[in-house]
Design a protein around this motif. Structure first.
Motif, PDB file in Angstrom:
ATOM      1  N   ASP A 250      61.368  27.507  22.712  1.00 22.86           N
ATOM      2  CA  ASP A 250      62.106  28.178  23.794  1.00 22.86           C
ATOM      3  C   ASP A 250      63.495  27.566  23.869  1.00 22.86           C
ATOM      4  O   ASP A 250      63.637  26.358  23.699  1.00 22.86           O
ATOM      5  CB  ASP A 250      61.427  27.893  25.149  1.00 22.86           C
ATOM      6  CG  ASP A 250      60.287  28.850  25.418  1.00 22.86           C
ATOM      7  OD1 ASP A 250      60.136  29.814  24.645  1.00 22.86           O
ATOM      8  OD2 ASP A 250      59.555  28.600  26.398  1.00 22.86           O
TER       9      ASP A 250
ATOM     10  N   ALA B  14      62.808  19.374  30.885  1.00 25.95           N
ATOM     11  CA  ALA B  14      61.751  20.246  30.351  1.00 25.95           C
ATOM     12  C   ALA B  14      60.375  19.676  30.674  1.00 25.95           C
ATOM     13  O   ALA B  14      59.478  20.403  31.122  1.00 25.95           O
ATOM     14  CB  ALA B  14      61.921  20.411  28.846  1.00 25.95           C
TER      15      ALA B  14
ATOM     16  N   ARG C  35      57.952  21.998  32.876  1.00 26.58           N
ATOM     17  CA  ARG C  35      57.116  22.909  32.083  1.00 26.58           C
ATOM     18  C   ARG C  35      55.679  22.428  31.919  1.00 26.58           C
ATOM     19  O   ARG C  35      55.405  21.246  31.991  1.00 26.58           O
ATOM     20  CB  ARG C  35      57.759  23.098  30.706  1.00 26.58           C
ATOM     21  CG  ARG C  35      59.037  23.858  30.842  1.00 26.58           C
ATOM     22  CD  ARG C  35      59.633  24.131  29.501  1.00 26.58           C
ATOM     23  NE  ARG C  35      60.699  25.091  29.684  1.00 26.58           N
ATOM     24  CZ  ARG C  35      60.767  26.266  29.071  1.00 26.58           C
ATOM     25  NH1 ARG C  35      59.839  26.588  28.202  1.00 26.58           N
ATOM     26  NH2 ARG C  35      61.746  27.088  29.315  1.00 26.58           N
TER      27      ARG C  35
ATOM     28  N   LEU D 239      54.606  21.990  25.013  1.00 24.26           N
ATOM     29  CA  LEU D 239      55.929  22.611  25.133  1.00 24.26           C
ATOM     30  C   LEU D 239      56.769  22.373  23.868  1.00 24.26           C
ATOM     31  O   LEU D 239      56.609  21.358  23.180  1.00 24.26           O
ATOM     32  CB  LEU D 239      56.661  22.102  26.376  1.00 24.26           C
ATOM     33  CG  LEU D 239      57.161  20.678  26.494  1.00 24.26           C
ATOM     34  CD1 LEU D 239      58.481  20.478  25.778  1.00 24.26           C
ATOM     35  CD2 LEU D 239      57.360  20.353  27.967  1.00 24.26           C
TER      36      LEU D 239
ATOM     37  N   ILE E 240      60.887  22.971  23.119  1.00 19.60           N
ATOM     38  CA  ILE E 240      62.169  23.484  23.606  1.00 19.60           C
ATOM     39  C   ILE E 240      63.298  23.069  22.656  1.00 19.60           C
ATOM     40  O   ILE E 240      63.231  22.042  21.976  1.00 19.60           O
ATOM     41  CB  ILE E 240      62.504  22.989  25.040  1.00 19.60           C
ATOM     42  CG1 ILE E 240      62.516  21.445  25.116  1.00 19.60           C
ATOM     43  CG2 ILE E 240      61.578  23.587  26.072  1.00 19.60           C
ATOM     44  CD1 ILE E 240      63.847  20.857  25.374  1.00 19.60           C
TER      45      ILE E 240
END
Ligand code: PHE
Length: 344
Positions: A131, A183, A187, A191, A193
């Motif tokens: 992301d 993050a 999140r 994850l 990112i």
């Protein structure tokens, strides 16, 4: 009286030549004024009539008049020829006018090299499932240092000369690594990112250092994440960025307080086999600072290092663009020089 005859002859000859040489309406008008005008040559010649005897008037009068008529005719003829030529030229111009040869000279805009390189890297990491996240450029001491395992008085703070703001504890971020903390705080796990953006360092500038530049941060947290995952990711990134499947990576030890172990990851030089000026004759280019996220950093973000692990990496975007496009001065990026920007 022969003088009159001679004058007439010379006048005729010279008028002929002058008319011959006139190629434009302006030149023709100049000839008219000089030869046929009120104070022109013909007027001078005609003025002798009044001084002639009656007999000479009878002899030369008609000759002088005939010369005047001849001169006016010659002039008229030339004028018509010029008009005809102009019409002809105009028709030719219209016939030869090629509408397809018209190219509008509009300046086309394009994306700044910063934007291009950011988009290029984002596409690569989106294709790997990451992301894209943004982070603030004005940060607190906590996000830029403390939570990244760089407490006050830690010598690593000196590695990144900081622009401190008037508000105590606030600064311009010296790295994109604070994006890791944001993050992990916000999140759910797992994850992945990727966070590009501007960073600032209070240091003297030269061809390879600037007080403002662009970094990108990558972070991947899950169960059982290892260095093998990091290396596979780095290799994918290198091969996609230079669009070459044969490029390899190598790993050296490095030190960054927020990763353990800390690594410097190099990529094999995409431009040579045995060493060139871009890889400084080493055959390798610096690709990433990286490592496994330090347990202290995970703990700061409320993540149990016994259950989760992850890797983080960071890279300088200008440096990558400089290698890819052969740019020799980092300061050109924000120089706003159109000649420079137009190349990309
Ligand atoms: N933030 C580090 C730097 O600015 C780079 C880095 C990021 C290193 C992530 C390791 C992990 O030099």
């Amino acid at each position: 009286m022969n003088a009159i005859k001679n004058n007439l002859e010379t006048f005729k000859q010279e008028l002929k030549v002058a008319l011959e040489l006139a190629t434009s309406p302006t030149q023709l008008e100049e000839v008219r004024i000089a030869f046929l005008g009120r104070n022109g040559r013909i007027a001078t010649i005609m003025s002798v009539i009044k001084d002639l005897s009656a007999e000479d008037k009878r002899t030369f009068g008609p000759e002088l008049n005939a010369c005047k008529v001849w001169a006016e005719l010659a002039f008229q003829e030339k004028k018509e020829t010029l008009i005809k030529q102009e019409i002809l030229r105009d028709t030719m111009r219209k016939q030869l006018f090629d509408v397809t040869s018209y190219k509008p000279q509009t300046l086309t805009g394009k994306l700044h090299i910063y934007t291009q390189i950011i988009q290029e890297l984002e596409d690569i990491f989106i294709s790997m499932g990451y992301d894209i996240v943004d982070g603030p450029e004005v940060e607190t001491d906590y996000y830029n240092f403390q939570a990244l395992n760089i407490p006050a008085d830690h010598p690593a703070r000196d590695m990144q000369d900081t622009f401190w703001l008037d508000t105590p504890g606030m600064l311009l971020r010296t790295q994109t690594s604070p994006a890791q903390i944001h993050a992990m705080e916000k999140r759910e796990l797992p994850l992945a990112i990727f966070s590009p953006g501007r960073v600032y360092r209070c240091e003297a500038t030269d061809a390879s250092h600037d007080f403002m530049f662009t970094q990108a941060e990558g972070l991947f947290i899950d169960k059982k994440v290892s260095i093998a995952n990091l290396m596979a990711t780095a290799q994918q990134f290198l091969q996609k960025f230079f669009d070459r499947k044969d490029l390899a990576i190598r790993v050296r030890p490095g030190y960054f307080p927020f990763v353990e172990p800390g690594l410097e990851i190099d990529g094999s030089c995409p431009f040579c086999v045995a060493g060139c000026s871009i890889c400084k004759k080493t055959g390798w280019i610096e690709l990433l600072g990286a490592g496994l996220v330090h347990p202290n950093v995970l703990r700061y973000c409320g993540i149990d290092p016994e259950k989760y692990s992850g890797f983080a990496f960071g890279t300088g975007l200008e440096r990558l663009a400089m290698i890819k496009h052969g740019i020799n001065d980092i300061r050109l990026f924000h120089s706003s020089k159109i000649d420079f920007l137009d190349q990309f």
